[in-house]
Design a protein around this motif. Structure first.
Motif, PDB file in Angstrom:
ATOM      1  N   ASP A 223       4.524  -0.140 -11.319  1.00  0.00           N
ATOM      2  CA  ASP A 223       3.046  -0.745 -11.712  1.00  0.00           C
ATOM      3  C   ASP A 223       3.273  -2.086 -12.087  1.00  0.00           C
ATOM      4  OD1 ASP A 223       0.706  -0.181 -12.416  1.00  0.00           O
ATOM      5  OD2 ASP A 223       1.432  -0.021 -14.103  1.00  0.00           O
ATOM      6  N   LYS A 224       4.268  -2.229 -12.616  1.00  0.00           N
ATOM      7  CA  LYS A 224       4.920  -3.117 -13.646  1.00  0.00           C
ATOM      8  C   LYS A 224       5.097  -4.157 -12.719  1.00  0.00           C
ATOM      9  CE  LYS A 224       7.708  -5.462 -17.046  1.00  0.00           C
ATOM     10  NZ  LYS A 224       8.765  -5.600 -18.306  1.00  0.00           N
ATOM     11  N   TYR A 225       5.829  -4.397 -11.933  1.00  0.00           N
ATOM     12  CA  TYR A 225       6.554  -5.474 -10.521  1.00  0.00           C
ATOM     13  C   TYR A 225       5.242  -5.723  -9.167  1.00  0.00           C
ATOM     14  CZ  TYR A 225       9.781  -6.339 -13.704  1.00  0.00           C
ATOM     15  OH  TYR A 225      11.006  -5.706 -15.139  1.00  0.00           O
ATOM     16  N   LEU A 226       4.872  -4.206  -9.022  1.00  0.00           N
ATOM     17  CA  LEU A 226       4.650  -4.762  -7.661  1.00  0.00           C
ATOM     18  C   LEU A 226       2.958  -4.318  -7.424  1.00  0.00           C
ATOM     19  CD1 LEU A 226       6.574  -2.761  -5.105  1.00  0.00           C
ATOM     20  CD2 LEU A 226       6.710  -4.935  -5.561  1.00  0.00           C
ATOM     21  N   PRO A 227       1.779  -5.350  -7.706  1.00  0.00           N
ATOM     22  CA  PRO A 227       0.685  -5.333  -6.913  1.00  0.00           C
ATOM     23  C   PRO A 227       0.566  -3.933  -6.073  1.00  0.00           C
ATOM     24  CG  PRO A 227       0.977  -7.206  -5.626  1.00  0.00           C
ATOM     25  CD  PRO A 227       2.413  -6.250  -6.324  1.00  0.00           C
ATOM     26  N   GLU A 228      -1.191  -3.815  -5.834  1.00  0.00           N
ATOM     27  CA  GLU A 228      -1.488  -2.394  -5.028  1.00  0.00           C
ATOM     28  C   GLU A 228      -1.542  -2.762  -3.408  1.00  0.00           C
ATOM     29  OE1 GLU A 228      -4.603  -0.455  -7.204  1.00  0.00           O
ATOM     30  OE2 GLU A 228      -3.410   0.196  -8.376  1.00  0.00           O
TER      31      GLU A 228
ATOM     32  N   ARG B  12       0.530  -1.023   0.244  1.00  0.00           N
ATOM     33  CA  ARG B  12       0.273   0.184  -0.254  1.00  0.00           C
ATOM     34  C   ARG B  12       0.832   1.533   0.043  1.00  0.00           C
ATOM     35  NH1 ARG B  12      -5.732  -0.920   0.729  1.00  0.00           N
ATOM     36  NH2 ARG B  12      -6.310  -3.560   1.306  1.00  0.00           N
ATOM     37  N   ILE B  13       2.423   1.097   1.104  1.00  0.00           N
ATOM     38  CA  ILE B  13       2.586   1.822   1.166  1.00  0.00           C
ATOM     39  C   ILE B  13       3.376   2.818  -0.786  1.00  0.00           C
ATOM     40  CG2 ILE B  13       5.765   3.212   1.620  1.00  0.00           C
ATOM     41  CD1 ILE B  13       4.723   2.265   4.192  1.00  0.00           C
ATOM     42  N   MET B  14       4.169   1.422  -1.351  1.00  0.00           N
ATOM     43  CA  MET B  14       4.070   1.577  -2.752  1.00  0.00           C
ATOM     44  C   MET B  14       3.259   1.976  -3.974  1.00  0.00           C
ATOM     45  SD  MET B  14       7.566   0.733  -1.936  1.00  0.00           S
ATOM     46  CE  MET B  14       7.420   1.054  -3.808  1.00  0.00           C
ATOM     47  N   THR B  15       2.107   1.394  -2.788  1.00  0.00           N
ATOM     48  CA  THR B  15       0.991   2.376  -4.700  1.00  0.00           C
ATOM     49  C   THR B  15       1.021   3.734  -4.018  1.00  0.00           C
ATOM     50  OG1 THR B  15      -0.328  -0.024  -4.141  1.00  0.00           O
ATOM     51  CG2 THR B  15      -1.552   1.977  -4.810  1.00  0.00           C
ATOM     52  N   PHE B  16       0.902   4.316  -3.389  1.00  0.00           N
ATOM     53  CA  PHE B  16       1.100   5.577  -2.931  1.00  0.00           C
ATOM     54  C   PHE B  16       1.946   6.007  -3.266  1.00  0.00           C
ATOM     55  CE2 PHE B  16       2.169   9.741  -0.207  1.00  0.00           C
ATOM     56  CZ  PHE B  16       0.368  10.047   0.176  1.00  0.00           C
ATOM     57  N   ILE B  17       3.378   6.004  -3.473  1.00  0.00           N
ATOM     58  CA  ILE B  17       4.190   6.643  -3.718  1.00  0.00           C
ATOM     59  C   ILE B  17       4.190   5.566  -5.170  1.00  0.00           C
ATOM     60  CG2 ILE B  17       6.676   6.189  -4.651  1.00  0.00           C
ATOM     61  CD1 ILE B  17       7.203   4.876  -1.728  1.00  0.00           C
ATOM     62  N   LYS B  18       3.682   4.982  -6.211  1.00  0.00           N
ATOM     63  CA  LYS B  18       3.003   5.264  -7.767  1.00  0.00           C
ATOM     64  C   LYS B  18       2.589   6.226  -7.859  1.00  0.00           C
ATOM     65  CE  LYS B  18       0.872   2.349  -8.703  1.00  0.00           C
ATOM     66  NZ  LYS B  18      -0.458   1.356  -9.313  1.00  0.00           N
TER      67      LYS B  18
ATOM     68  N   ASP C 269       8.959   6.211 -14.003  1.00  0.00           N
ATOM     69  CA  ASP C 269      10.503   5.356 -13.744  1.00  0.00           C
ATOM     70  C   ASP C 269       9.977   4.518 -12.960  1.00  0.00           C
ATOM     71  OD1 ASP C 269      12.237   5.799 -15.854  1.00  0.00           O
ATOM     72  OD2 ASP C 269      13.655   6.561 -15.766  1.00  0.00           O
ATOM     73  N   ILE C 270      10.041   5.678 -11.874  1.00  0.00           N
ATOM     74  CA  ILE C 270       9.690   4.890 -10.333  1.00  0.00           C
ATOM     75  C   ILE C 270       7.867   4.252 -11.188  1.00  0.00           C
ATOM     76  CG2 ILE C 270       9.178   5.117  -8.190  1.00  0.00           C
ATOM     77  CD1 ILE C 270      11.729   7.123  -8.002  1.00  0.00           C
ATOM     78  N   THR C 271       7.689   5.146 -11.265  1.00  0.00           N
ATOM     79  CA  THR C 271       5.894   4.669 -11.645  1.00  0.00           C
ATOM     80  C   THR C 271       5.614   3.536 -12.915  1.00  0.00           C
ATOM     81  OG1 THR C 271       4.961   6.551 -11.639  1.00  0.00           O
ATOM     82  CG2 THR C 271       3.520   5.109 -12.348  1.00  0.00           C
TER      83      THR C 271
END
Length: 104
Positions: free
Chosen positions: A56-61, A37-43, A50-52
């Motif tokens: 988006d490609k490697y981590l589910p929400e 969820r933190i990575m989704t917030f960052i996305k 590049d980060i997005t």
């Protein structure tokens, strides 16, 4: 591509084999879900393409996203409720830890 599911299952097995306690499993599931969820917030809130793209490609929400990606129907509903029960147990563990501290 089942890489997210395979990685999650392998990590769960490693946690269960090494720690052998239900509470370790519960804490691990909560840690993974919070991380996703933190990575989704960052996305969604960092404007670097590049980060997005990588997130988006490697981590589910979330764990729910993994459940709904690979199952549907009644199996999905059962797994959703199992995860909700795990999160309720996690919340009870956190409340117990908080009340034991008594240092506010």
């Amino acid at each position: 591509m089942y890489i997210d599911l395979v990685v999650l299952i392998i990590l769960i097995l490693v946690v269960v084999m090494f720690f052998k306690r239900f509470s370790s499993f519960v804490f691990f599931m909560a840690i993974v879900d919070i991380f996703l969820r933190i990575m989704t917030f960052i996305k969604y809130n960092i404007e670097l393409k590049d980060i997005t793209y990588i997130i988006d490609k490697y981590l589910p929400e979330s764990i729910f996203d993994i459940i709904h990606k690979y199952t549907n129907g009644i199996v999905s509903t059962i797994l959703d409720w199992c995860f909700v029960v795990i999160m309720i147990i996690f919340l009870s563990y956190i409340i117990k830890i908080f009340l034991k501290k008594k240092k506010i």
